[in-house]
Structure formats: structure tokens, C-alpha cells
Design a protein around this motif. Structure first.
Motif, PDB file in Angstrom:
ATOM      1  N   GLN A  20      32.993  -8.016  72.727  1.00 41.47           N
ATOM      2  CA  GLN A  20      33.807  -6.837  72.487  1.00 41.47           C
ATOM      3  C   GLN A  20      33.522  -5.780  73.544  1.00 41.47           C
ATOM      4  O   GLN A  20      32.412  -5.260  73.624  1.00 41.47           O
ATOM      5  CB  GLN A  20      33.548  -6.264  71.078  1.00 41.47           C
ATOM      6  CG  GLN A  20      34.478  -5.124  70.706  1.00 41.47           C
ATOM      7  CD  GLN A  20      34.297  -4.653  69.266  1.00 41.47           C
ATOM      8  OE1 GLN A  20      33.263  -4.873  68.643  1.00 41.47           O
ATOM      9  NE2 GLN A  20      35.309  -4.006  68.719  1.00 41.47           N
ATOM     10  N   LEU A  80      29.040 -10.084  69.390  1.00 38.67           N
ATOM     11  CA  LEU A  80      28.990 -10.183  67.935  1.00 38.67           C
ATOM     12  C   LEU A  80      28.876 -11.640  67.524  1.00 38.67           C
ATOM     13  O   LEU A  80      29.646 -12.473  67.997  1.00 38.67           O
ATOM     14  CB  LEU A  80      30.264  -9.608  67.308  1.00 38.67           C
ATOM     15  CG  LEU A  80      30.682  -8.193  67.696  1.00 38.67           C
ATOM     16  CD1 LEU A  80      32.087  -7.909  67.175  1.00 38.67           C
ATOM     17  CD2 LEU A  80      29.709  -7.195  67.120  1.00 38.67           C
ATOM     18  N   TYR A 107      31.642 -13.582  69.491  1.00 41.22           N
ATOM     19  CA  TYR A 107      32.719 -12.763  70.037  1.00 41.22           C
ATOM     20  C   TYR A 107      32.135 -11.783  71.051  1.00 41.22           C
ATOM     21  O   TYR A 107      30.996 -11.328  70.919  1.00 41.22           O
ATOM     22  CB  TYR A 107      33.401 -11.956  68.920  1.00 41.22           C
ATOM     23  CG  TYR A 107      34.294 -12.764  68.005  1.00 41.22           C
ATOM     24  CD1 TYR A 107      33.778 -13.438  66.910  1.00 41.22           C
ATOM     25  CD2 TYR A 107      35.671 -12.810  68.223  1.00 41.22           C
ATOM     26  CE1 TYR A 107      34.606 -14.156  66.061  1.00 41.22           C
ATOM     27  CE2 TYR A 107      36.510 -13.526  67.377  1.00 41.22           C
ATOM     28  CZ  TYR A 107      35.963 -14.191  66.297  1.00 41.22           C
ATOM     29  OH  TYR A 107      36.795 -14.900  65.466  1.00 41.22           O
ATOM     30  N   PHE A 110      29.887 -10.774  59.911  1.00 41.73           N
ATOM     31  CA  PHE A 110      29.584 -10.424  61.291  1.00 41.73           C
ATOM     32  C   PHE A 110      28.221  -9.756  61.406  1.00 41.73           C
ATOM     33  O   PHE A 110      27.808  -8.995  60.520  1.00 41.73           O
ATOM     34  CB  PHE A 110      30.632  -9.451  61.838  1.00 41.73           C
ATOM     35  CG  PHE A 110      31.934 -10.102  62.197  1.00 41.73           C
ATOM     36  CD1 PHE A 110      32.865 -10.402  61.225  1.00 41.73           C
ATOM     37  CD2 PHE A 110      32.219 -10.424  63.514  1.00 41.73           C
ATOM     38  CE1 PHE A 110      34.069 -11.009  61.554  1.00 41.73           C
ATOM     39  CE2 PHE A 110      33.417 -11.029  63.857  1.00 41.73           C
ATOM     40  CZ  PHE A 110      34.340 -11.326  62.867  1.00 41.73           C
ATOM     41  N   GLY A 111      27.534 -10.018  62.519  1.00 42.66           N
ATOM     42  CA  GLY A 111      26.377  -9.232  62.877  1.00 42.66           C
ATOM     43  C   GLY A 111      26.826  -7.873  63.381  1.00 42.66           C
ATOM     44  O   GLY A 111      28.008  -7.640  63.638  1.00 42.66           O
ATOM     45  N   THR A 112      25.874  -6.965  63.551  1.00 44.81           N
ATOM     46  CA  THR A 112      26.204  -5.616  64.001  1.00 44.81           C
ATOM     47  C   THR A 112      26.467  -5.554  65.495  1.00 44.81           C
ATOM     48  O   THR A 112      26.970  -4.553  65.989  1.00 44.81           O
ATOM     49  CB  THR A 112      25.079  -4.642  63.650  1.00 44.81           C
ATOM     50  OG1 THR A 112      23.846  -5.166  64.142  1.00 44.81           O
ATOM     51  CG2 THR A 112      24.978  -4.444  62.150  1.00 44.81           C
ATOM     52  N   GLU A 157      27.624   1.611  64.618  1.00 43.46           N
ATOM     53  CA  GLU A 157      26.320   1.042  64.262  1.00 43.46           C
ATOM     54  C   GLU A 157      26.405   0.017  63.120  1.00 43.46           C
ATOM     55  O   GLU A 157      25.386  -0.450  62.639  1.00 43.46           O
ATOM     56  CB  GLU A 157      25.313   2.135  63.862  1.00 43.46           C
ATOM     57  CG  GLU A 157      25.225   3.287  64.847  1.00 43.46           C
ATOM     58  CD  GLU A 157      24.928   2.848  66.258  1.00 43.46           C
ATOM     59  OE1 GLU A 157      24.129   1.914  66.424  1.00 43.46           O
ATOM     60  OE2 GLU A 157      25.493   3.430  67.202  1.00 43.46           O
ATOM     61  N   GLU A 158      27.613  -0.305  62.711  1.00 45.71           N
ATOM     62  CA  GLU A 158      27.763  -1.318  61.670  1.00 45.71           C
ATOM     63  C   GLU A 158      28.641  -2.442  62.180  1.00 45.71           C
ATOM     64  O   GLU A 158      29.431  -2.298  63.083  1.00 45.71           O
ATOM     65  CB  GLU A 158      28.396  -0.707  60.418  1.00 45.71           C
ATOM     66  CG  GLU A 158      27.537   0.314  59.727  1.00 45.71           C
ATOM     67  CD  GLU A 158      28.139   0.756  58.407  1.00 45.71           C
ATOM     68  OE1 GLU A 158      27.764   1.834  57.923  1.00 45.71           O
ATOM     69  OE2 GLU A 158      28.974   0.016  57.859  1.00 45.71           O
ATOM     70  N   GLY A 159      28.501  -3.581  61.568  1.00 48.48           N
ATOM     71  CA  GLY A 159      29.328  -4.713  61.937  1.00 48.48           C
ATOM     72  C   GLY A 159      30.706  -4.603  61.334  1.00 48.48           C
ATOM     73  O   GLY A 159      31.015  -3.710  60.563  1.00 48.48           O
ATOM     74  N   LEU A 160      31.540  -5.561  61.692  1.00 46.17           N
ATOM     75  CA  LEU A 160      32.859  -5.652  61.097  1.00 46.17           C
ATOM     76  C   LEU A 160      32.737  -6.031  59.625  1.00 46.17           C
ATOM     77  O   LEU A 160      32.038  -6.981  59.279  1.00 46.17           O
ATOM     78  CB  LEU A 160      33.688  -6.709  61.820  1.00 46.17           C
ATOM     79  CG  LEU A 160      34.189  -6.321  63.211  1.00 46.17           C
ATOM     80  CD1 LEU A 160      34.538  -7.563  64.009  1.00 46.17           C
ATOM     81  CD2 LEU A 160      35.380  -5.410  63.100  1.00 46.17           C
TER      82      LEU A 160
END
Lengths: 116, 110
Positions: free
Chosen positions: B38, B88, B36, B100-102, A40-43
Motif C-alpha cells: 500500500q 500488509l 498487499y 489484516f495486519g496493521t 495505526e490500525e489495520g483494515l
């Protein structure tokens, strides 16, 4: 496979043990980045390295975490005395030159770290 | 406020539909913008890379950047079941950190 190679793909450790994550960048790439991804979190950026140099470690916890990219061999992300909160997917990315020159990053498939 | 905001979805569309994915951001210094894809248990795969404002097209994918609104979009035409993944957005200023977005989870139904 000329892509970014990470190993192991899965790593299980008990609390207090050490975890070592390895990353071999794409051929010709000399810049390596480590990220952590939680559900639930981004990189989240952790550290940016070039051969034998840490360029930016502003995203890395000050304690227990370290990274290196030696002249020979893969980049290593090392986590000492692991805790449950370290459980996450850790991704490595590489680029041929600095991002200042507009080079996007190419990612490996990650290491999934589980802490028992 | 997060640097990058992205609606997590999930988004579900029928095969052949046009998909629109969006991100907003707060840092006006961002000038490199990426999308991106994923797949589950895999690393992010670079789809589109753009600099500054404008549009960029690559096959069924079109990326748009509107710096005045701090808004970027990815359009997927003629969506396929193989497009089902998490998308992303990422962006950067002239430094080495990417934000990055979630991620938005997309399912294309056959």
C-alpha cells in the motif's frame, strides 16, 4: 481503468450529516467488500455483499451504517448522522467469486472521510 | 490477543538489500494467506496469494507460510526505492472475512 473505482476520493461532512460512499467493482466481479482503515490500525472488515444481497455484515456497526449493492449501479456504503469517530479511510474490494473458492480481493483507492 | 500480529516498523534498508517482513497469527483455521503493498493515499495492491503451507515465488518476491508455527513471511530481493511502501499481511479461513495486519512501513534508501 478496469480496477475497482471508488468515489468520491475525499468527502467532508459536518456532524449529523449523511455520507454516501460509492464503489464500482472490477469488471466481471460480483462480490464486494467494505473495509475501514484508521491510522495505526489495520483494515477492519465491515460488510460483504453480492448483487442485491448482504451476505455478511458482522463487522458493521448496528446503528447509522448500511450498505447495498443493487442489481444496477455501484455498491453504496451509507453513514447517517455522522460523528467525529467516523473519520477514516473506507476501502472497497471486489472478487469474481466467493472467497470460499480461493479468490483474493482487489482494492480501490478508498474514500477518505473527514467529519468536521 | 489480535488475530494477526505484524511489526509496524518502520523498517529502513539500503537499496539492493534483502527485506524480510513477517506476521504471526493465532487462528489455526487460516489457510489463505496474502501480502498487499500500500502506497500512501492509495488502496492495497495484491502482491502474493498462497494457500496453506509452503513457498511461492514471483520475481523478486517470495512468500513463505509455516502453518505449524503460525508464521508467514515475505522476502524482497534486490530491494528498490520503488518498494518503499506499507506492506500488509492478510489471511482467511473458508469464510468471507479477511484479517489484516496493521502493516509494516518500509523505506528503501537509494
Amino acid at each position: 481503468n478496469a480496477g475497482v473505482m471508488q468515489n468520491p476520493r475525499h468527502l467532508v461532512r459536518r456532524r449529523g450529516q449523511e455520507a454516501r460512499l460509492r464503489c464500482s467493482p472490477m469488471k466481471g466481479h460480483s462480490h464486494v467488500y467494505w473495509y475501514r482503515q484508521l491510522p495505526e490500525e489495520g483494515l477492519k472488515f465491515m460488510v460483504y455483499l453480492q448483487k442485491e444481497n448482504i451476505i455478511d455484515e458482522s463487522g458493521m456497526p448496528k446503528e447509522r451504517f448500511s450498505a447495498e449493492f443493487p442489481k444496477e449501479g455501484p455498491s453504496i456504503l451509507r453513514i447517517q448522522q455522522v460523528v467525529r469517530g467516523d473519520s477514516a479511510a473506507y476501502f472497497c474490494a471486489s472478487s469474481p467469486r466467493s472467497h470460499r473458492e480461493g479468490q483474493p480481493q482487489h482494492f480501490g483507492d478508498g474514500t477518505r472521510l473527514s467529519i468536521l | 490477543q489480535k488475530e494477526v500480529e505484524q511489526d509496524p516498523g518502520p523498517l529502513s534498508v539500503p537499496e539492493g538489500a534483502i527485506v524480510s517482513l513477517n506476521c504471526t497469527y493465532s487462528n489455526s483455521a487460516f489457510q489463505y494467506f496474502m501480502w498487499y503493498r500500500q502506497y500512501s493515499r492509495k488502496g492495497p495492491e495484491l502482491l502474493m496469494y498462497t494457500y496453506s503451507s509452503g513457498n511461492k515465488e514471483d520475481g523478486r518476491f517470495t512468500a513463505q507460510v509455516d502453518k505449524s508455527s503460525k508464521y508467514i513471511s515475505l522476502f524482497i530481493r534486490d530491494s528498490q526505492p520503488s518498494d518503499s511502501a506499507t506492506y500488509l499481511c492478510a489471511m482467511s479461513a473458508r469464510v468471507n472475512q479477511f484479517y489484516f495486519g496493521t502493516g509494516t512501513s518500509l523505506t528503501v534508501i537509494p
